[in-house]
Enzyme design. Structure first.
Site, PDB file in Angstrom:
ATOM      1  N   ALA A  82       0.828  -1.135  -0.086  1.00  0.00           N
ATOM      2  CA  ALA A  82      -0.251  -0.055   0.062  1.00  0.00           C
ATOM      3  C   ALA A  82       0.652   1.385  -0.123  1.00  0.00           C
ATOM      4  CB  ALA A  82      -0.875   0.095   1.093  1.00  0.00           C
ATOM      5  N   THR A 128      11.145   0.760  -3.833  1.00  0.00           N
ATOM      6  CA  THR A 128      11.531   1.254  -5.112  1.00  0.00           C
ATOM      7  C   THR A 128      12.875   1.522  -5.554  1.00  0.00           C
ATOM      8  OG1 THR A 128      10.668   3.028  -6.867  1.00  0.00           O
ATOM      9  CG2 THR A 128      10.636   3.329  -4.472  1.00  0.00           C
ATOM     10  N   ASP A 129      13.321   1.421  -6.591  1.00  0.00           N
ATOM     11  CA  ASP A 129      14.739   2.120  -6.968  1.00  0.00           C
ATOM     12  C   ASP A 129      14.911   3.388  -6.851  1.00  0.00           C
ATOM     13  OD1 ASP A 129      13.138   2.623  -9.144  1.00  0.00           O
ATOM     14  OD2 ASP A 129      14.533   1.463 -10.631  1.00  0.00           O
ATOM     15  N   GLU A 130      13.789   4.100  -6.866  1.00  0.00           N
ATOM     16  CA  GLU A 130      13.804   5.630  -6.820  1.00  0.00           C
ATOM     17  C   GLU A 130      14.326   6.181  -5.688  1.00  0.00           C
ATOM     18  OE1 GLU A 130      10.472   7.920  -8.315  1.00  0.00           O
ATOM     19  OE2 GLU A 130       9.967   6.336  -9.816  1.00  0.00           O
ATOM     20  N   TYR A 153       7.511  11.546  -3.550  1.00  0.00           N
ATOM     21  CA  TYR A 153       7.272  10.101  -3.527  1.00  0.00           C
ATOM     22  C   TYR A 153       8.508   9.493  -3.028  1.00  0.00           C
ATOM     23  CZ  TYR A 153       7.078   5.528  -5.365  1.00  0.00           C
ATOM     24  OH  TYR A 153       7.019   4.214  -5.396  1.00  0.00           O
ATOM     25  N   LYS A 157       9.112   6.900   0.285  1.00  0.00           N
ATOM     26  CA  LYS A 157       9.579   5.419   0.154  1.00  0.00           C
ATOM     27  C   LYS A 157      10.868   5.162   0.940  1.00  0.00           C
ATOM     28  CE  LYS A 157       7.658   2.620  -1.419  1.00  0.00           C
ATOM     29  NZ  LYS A 157       6.446   1.721  -1.238  1.00  0.00           N
ATOM     30  N   TYR A 210       7.445  13.955 -21.594  1.00  0.00           N
ATOM     31  CA  TYR A 210       8.205  14.854 -20.774  1.00  0.00           C
ATOM     32  C   TYR A 210       9.497  15.477 -21.405  1.00  0.00           C
ATOM     33  CZ  TYR A 210       4.662  13.926 -17.173  1.00  0.00           C
ATOM     34  OH  TYR A 210       3.401  13.658 -16.423  1.00  0.00           O
ATOM     35  N   PRO A 285       9.314  18.319 -12.713  1.00  0.00           N
ATOM     36  CA  PRO A 285      10.405  18.950 -11.841  1.00  0.00           C
ATOM     37  C   PRO A 285      11.210  17.940 -11.118  1.00  0.00           C
ATOM     38  CG  PRO A 285       8.274  20.134 -11.280  1.00  0.00           C
ATOM     39  CD  PRO A 285       8.019  18.809 -12.270  1.00  0.00           C
TER      40      PRO A 285
HETATM   41  P1  NAD Z   1      -1.026   1.607  -7.071  1.00  0.00           P
HETATM   42  O1  NAD Z   1      -1.053   3.027  -6.725  1.00  0.00           O
HETATM   43  O2  NAD Z   1      -1.500   1.017  -8.122  1.00  0.00           O
HETATM   44  O3  NAD Z   1      -1.770   0.853  -5.676  1.00  0.00           O
HETATM   45  C1  NAD Z   1      -1.582   1.226  -4.280  1.00  0.00           C
HETATM   46  C2  NAD Z   1      -2.727   0.791  -3.578  1.00  0.00           C
HETATM   47  O4  NAD Z   1      -2.612   1.157  -2.210  1.00  0.00           O
HETATM   48  C3  NAD Z   1      -4.051   1.142  -4.041  1.00  0.00           C
HETATM   49  O5  NAD Z   1      -4.938   0.143  -4.091  1.00  0.00           O
HETATM   50  C4  NAD Z   1      -4.402   2.226  -3.007  1.00  0.00           C
HETATM   51  O6  NAD Z   1      -5.967   2.064  -2.742  1.00  0.00           O
HETATM   52  C5  NAD Z   1      -3.616   1.635  -1.895  1.00  0.00           C
HETATM   53  N1  NAD Z   1      -3.351   2.646  -0.753  1.00  0.00           N
HETATM   54  C6  NAD Z   1      -3.299   4.078  -0.852  1.00  0.00           C
HETATM   55  N2  NAD Z   1      -3.228   4.394   0.311  1.00  0.00           N
HETATM   56  C7  NAD Z   1      -3.630   3.709   1.231  1.00  0.00           C
HETATM   57  C8  NAD Z   1      -3.766   3.971   2.627  1.00  0.00           C
HETATM   58  N3  NAD Z   1      -3.751   5.019   3.212  1.00  0.00           N
HETATM   59  N4  NAD Z   1      -4.601   2.412   3.029  1.00  0.00           N
HETATM   60  C9  NAD Z   1      -4.605   1.599   2.545  1.00  0.00           C
HETATM   61  N5  NAD Z   1      -4.472   1.139   1.313  1.00  0.00           N
HETATM   62  C10 NAD Z   1      -3.773   2.373   0.718  1.00  0.00           C
HETATM   63  O7  NAD Z   1       0.668   1.286  -6.749  1.00  0.00           O
HETATM   64  P2  NAD Z   1       1.397  -0.100  -7.357  1.00  0.00           P
HETATM   65  O8  NAD Z   1       2.146   0.334  -8.661  1.00  0.00           O
HETATM   66  O9  NAD Z   1       0.662  -1.158  -7.183  1.00  0.00           O
HETATM   67  O10 NAD Z   1       2.645   0.215  -6.062  1.00  0.00           O
HETATM   68  C11 NAD Z   1       2.617  -0.793  -5.047  1.00  0.00           C
HETATM   69  C12 NAD Z   1       3.830  -0.859  -4.286  1.00  0.00           C
HETATM   70  O11 NAD Z   1       4.987  -1.091  -4.913  1.00  0.00           O
HETATM   71  C13 NAD Z   1       3.968   0.593  -3.892  1.00  0.00           C
HETATM   72  O12 NAD Z   1       4.665   0.405  -2.396  1.00  0.00           O
HETATM   73  C14 NAD Z   1       5.200   1.333  -4.809  1.00  0.00           C
HETATM   74  O13 NAD Z   1       6.006   2.212  -4.094  1.00  0.00           O
HETATM   75  C15 NAD Z   1       5.916  -0.174  -5.034  1.00  0.00           C
HETATM   76  N6  NAD Z   1       6.534   0.023  -6.149  1.00  0.00           N
HETATM   77  C16 NAD Z   1       5.869   0.209  -7.492  1.00  0.00           C
HETATM   78  C17 NAD Z   1       6.359   0.235  -8.723  1.00  0.00           C
HETATM   79  C18 NAD Z   1       5.982   0.453  -9.973  1.00  0.00           C
HETATM   80  O14 NAD Z   1       6.497   0.456 -11.078  1.00  0.00           O
HETATM   81  N7  NAD Z   1       4.563   0.508 -10.042  1.00  0.00           N
HETATM   82  C19 NAD Z   1       7.762  -0.226  -8.707  1.00  0.00           C
HETATM   83  C20 NAD Z   1       8.481  -0.464  -7.773  1.00  0.00           C
HETATM   84  C21 NAD Z   1       7.727  -0.406  -6.403  1.00  0.00           C
HETATM   85  O1  DAU Z   2      11.226   3.151 -10.699  1.00  0.00           O
HETATM   86  C1  DAU Z   2       9.978   2.455  -9.986  1.00  0.00           C
HETATM   87  C2  DAU Z   2       9.032   3.750  -9.877  1.00  0.00           C
HETATM   88  O2  DAU Z   2       8.390   3.565 -11.211  1.00  0.00           O
HETATM   89  C3  DAU Z   2       7.815   3.500  -8.812  1.00  0.00           C
HETATM   90  O3  DAU Z   2       8.429   3.331  -7.846  1.00  0.00           O
HETATM   91  C4  DAU Z   2       6.658   4.315  -9.250  1.00  0.00           C
HETATM   92  O4  DAU Z   2       5.716   3.963  -8.026  1.00  0.00           O
HETATM   93  C5  DAU Z   2       6.215   4.147 -10.549  1.00  0.00           C
HETATM   94  O5  DAU Z   2       5.308   5.177 -10.656  1.00  0.00           O
HETATM   95  C6  DAU Z   2       7.473   4.633 -11.538  1.00  0.00           C
HETATM   96  O6  DAU Z   2       7.898   5.960 -11.264  1.00  0.00           O
HETATM   97  P1  DAU Z   2       8.190   6.603 -12.593  1.00  0.00           P
HETATM   98  O7  DAU Z   2       8.257   8.078 -12.458  1.00  0.00           O
HETATM   99  O8  DAU Z   2       9.636   6.426 -13.372  1.00  0.00           O
HETATM  100  O9  DAU Z   2       7.141   6.215 -13.488  1.00  0.00           O
HETATM  101  P2  DAU Z   2       5.878   6.979 -14.708  1.00  0.00           P
HETATM  102  O10 DAU Z   2       5.187   5.823 -15.583  1.00  0.00           O
HETATM  103  O11 DAU Z   2       5.175   7.969 -14.126  1.00  0.00           O
HETATM  104  O12 DAU Z   2       7.261   7.743 -15.838  1.00  0.00           O
HETATM  105  C7  DAU Z   2       7.962   6.780 -16.308  1.00  0.00           C
HETATM  106  C8  DAU Z   2       8.821   7.771 -17.133  1.00  0.00           C
HETATM  107  O13 DAU Z   2       7.868   8.549 -18.214  1.00  0.00           O
HETATM  108  C9  DAU Z   2       9.421   9.021 -16.412  1.00  0.00           C
HETATM  109  O14 DAU Z   2      10.621   9.404 -16.999  1.00  0.00           O
HETATM  110  C10 DAU Z   2       8.337  10.173 -16.647  1.00  0.00           C
HETATM  111  C11 DAU Z   2       7.829  10.026 -18.250  1.00  0.00           C
HETATM  112  N1  DAU Z   2       6.756  10.300 -18.422  1.00  0.00           N
HETATM  113  C12 DAU Z   2       5.482  10.035 -17.686  1.00  0.00           C
HETATM  114  C13 DAU Z   2       4.208  10.193 -17.700  1.00  0.00           C
HETATM  115  C14 DAU Z   2       3.042   9.961 -17.027  1.00  0.00           C
HETATM  116  C15 DAU Z   2       6.144  11.015 -19.653  1.00  0.00           C
HETATM  117  O15 DAU Z   2       7.199  11.176 -20.249  1.00  0.00           O
HETATM  118  N2  DAU Z   2       4.944  11.464 -19.744  1.00  0.00           N
HETATM  119  C16 DAU Z   2       3.986  10.844 -18.984  1.00  0.00           C
HETATM  120  O16 DAU Z   2       2.598  11.343 -19.343  1.00  0.00           O
END
Ligand code: NAD
Ligand code: DAU
Length: 352
Positions: A82, A128-130, A153, A157, A210, A285
């Site tokens: 979450a 996350t790797d971020e 964000y 994390k 972007y 940004p």
């Molecule tokens: P997501 O935004 O799709 O899902 C997050 C879920 O958490 C949602 O269902 C939301 O309702 C729930 N949530 C948010 N706030 C909450 C709260 N206060 N109480 C209970 N539930 C809550 O995110 P995701 O992409 O599935 O990411 C899941 C996890 O993996 C996160 O911790 C994120 O940092 C990590 N992560 C994501 C990525 C990626 O690329 N998406 C990569 C690496 C790590």
């Molecule tokens: O690296 C792991 C992370 O990857 C996770 O921890 C985050 O939860 C997940 O959101 C993701 O973060 P990013 O910022 O890398 O993902 P996003 O899809 O938002 O953007 C990917 C790249 O694309 C980033 O360089 C920004 C760019 N971008 C994104 C959007 C939404 C665009 O150029 N245009 C866009 O409209």
């Protein structure tokens, strides 16, 4: 085993449950989620009536609710997904990120040390790797890379990772952490790059890239991430951190062009009809230039490797979005258009 999965109605959590609930009928899965804007209970169709699965609406920012839930279930394993997960939303509104990602993790850790079996059990933190910040043109993040987060964000994390390690060192809570690169796949909320571009291409809307589109991400198919987490739970060392990545790197503009190519093939339109929609807009940004993961440790110690190539994973993903328009419409509620306007409205179209 009783397993609490937090955030299991979101993208990665739901895919994790879709894989594991049918595989482990002997384990009980409790999905706790507050059903925020990115969640969708439709993502759990197919497993939501399983005898070893239940859903409870819980806000992890609510310490009392978390405590009560843990007291009732006394979990052996917590898998903590979450979070507020979108970087652009954290830039426009950081408060929710501090509350959920930092305070929410704190509430879970406190409940875990009180209600998980002493000396046993496991708290698996999904991160996350971020947290490592940005790379230059070369190199990759290892588990030893210094934390240097750029966005609200990633800072939230990073803070949550530090809390998890502190609870391990100070209170002896058994923990593991995985730090993963960018995921893509079915059931991802269409605010992130890949689902947003797929849907905009299908709907002939502008494809907003972007800056100059030269930022680079390391892409991993979501099921490979979920398998990595389960592999670390089963085979990783308690107290350790594992980096997870797909080893597939590409500039954002290249990802968008590939999406145009596959959508054109799958729908039978001309590719140029879609690439003409590419619009370079104002940059994010603090935009991290490049992420790349060195996943030697998880490969060597746990025997994990990704199964999907980017080509096969992207095609599966696009087919899923084409076949699941009802799912798409059910998540594009809760002020979705308002978000698009807030995030993209002021960016302009800076290269035209
Ligand atoms: P997501 O935004 O799709 O899902 C997050 C879920 O958490 C949602 O269902 C939301 O309702 C729930 N949530 C948010 N706030 C909450 C709260 N206060 N109480 C209970 N539930 C809550 O995110 P995701 O992409 O599935 O990411 C899941 C996890 O993996 C996160 O911790 C994120 O940092 C990590 N992560 C994501 C990525 C990626 O690329 N998406 C990569 C690496 C790590
Ligand atoms: O690296 C792991 C992370 O990857 C996770 O921890 C985050 O939860 C997940 O959101 C993701 O973060 P990013 O910022 O890398 O993902 P996003 O899809 O938002 O953007 C990917 C790249 O694309 C980033 O360089 C920004 C760019 N971008 C994104 C959007 C939404 C665009 O150029 N245009 C866009 O409209």
């Amino acid at each position: 085993m009783k397993i609490i999965v937090t955030g299991g109605a979101g993208f990665i959590g739901a895919n994790f449950l879709q894989l594991l609930v049918p595989r482990f009928r002997q384990h009980d899965f409790v999905n706790i989620d507050n059903l925020g804007y990115a969640s969708n209970l439709a993502s759990l169709e197919g497993i939501d009536d399983s005898a070893n699965y239940r859903f409870e609406r819980v806000d992890i920012g609510d310490a009392g609710a978390v405590e009560e839930t843990f007291a009732r279930h006394r979990p052996d394993l917590v898998v903590h997904f979450a979070a507020e997960s979108h970087v652009d939303r954290s830039i426009l509104g950081p408060r929710a990120f501090v509350r959920t990602n930092i305070e929410g993790t704190f509430n879970l850790l406190e409940a875990a040390r009180k209600h998980m079996p002493a000396g046993a059990g496991l708290f698996h933190h999904v991160s996350t790797d971020e947290v490592y910040g940005s790379l230059g043109e070369v190199g990759a993040f290892t588990e030893e890379t210094r934390y240097d987060p750029s966005s609200p964000y990633s800072a939230s994390k990073a803070a949550s990772d530090h809390l998890v390690r502190a609870w391990a060192r100070t209170y002896g809570l058994p923990v593991k952490i995985t730090n993963c690169s960018n995921n893509y796949g079915p059931r991802q909320f269409p605010e992130k790059l890949i689902p947003l571009m797929v849907l905009h291409a299908l709907e002939r809307k502008a494809l907003p890239v972007y800056g100059e589109g030269r930022n680079t991400r390391d892409w991993l198919y979501v099921d490979d991430h979920c398998e990595a987490i389960w592999t670390v739970i089963e085979r990783g060392q308690v107290g350790e951190t594992y980096n997870v990545g797909g080893g597939f790197e590409a500039h954002n503009i290249e990802i968008v062009r590939r999406i145009c190519s596959v959508v054109a093939e799958e729908t039978g339109c001309r590719q140029s009809e879609l690439t003409d929609l590419i619009t370079f807009v104002g940059d994010r940004p603090g935009h991290d230039l490049r992420y790349a993961i060195d996943s030697t440790k998880i490969r060597r110690e746990c025997g994990w490797a990704p199964r999907e190539t980017f080509e096969s994973g992207l095609r599966k993903t696009i087919r899923w979005y084409l076949a699941n328009r009802r799912w798409v419409e059910s998540v594009r509620t809760r002020d979705y258009d308002g978000w698009i306007e807030r995030n993209y409205g002021g960016r302009g179209d800076h290269l035209k």
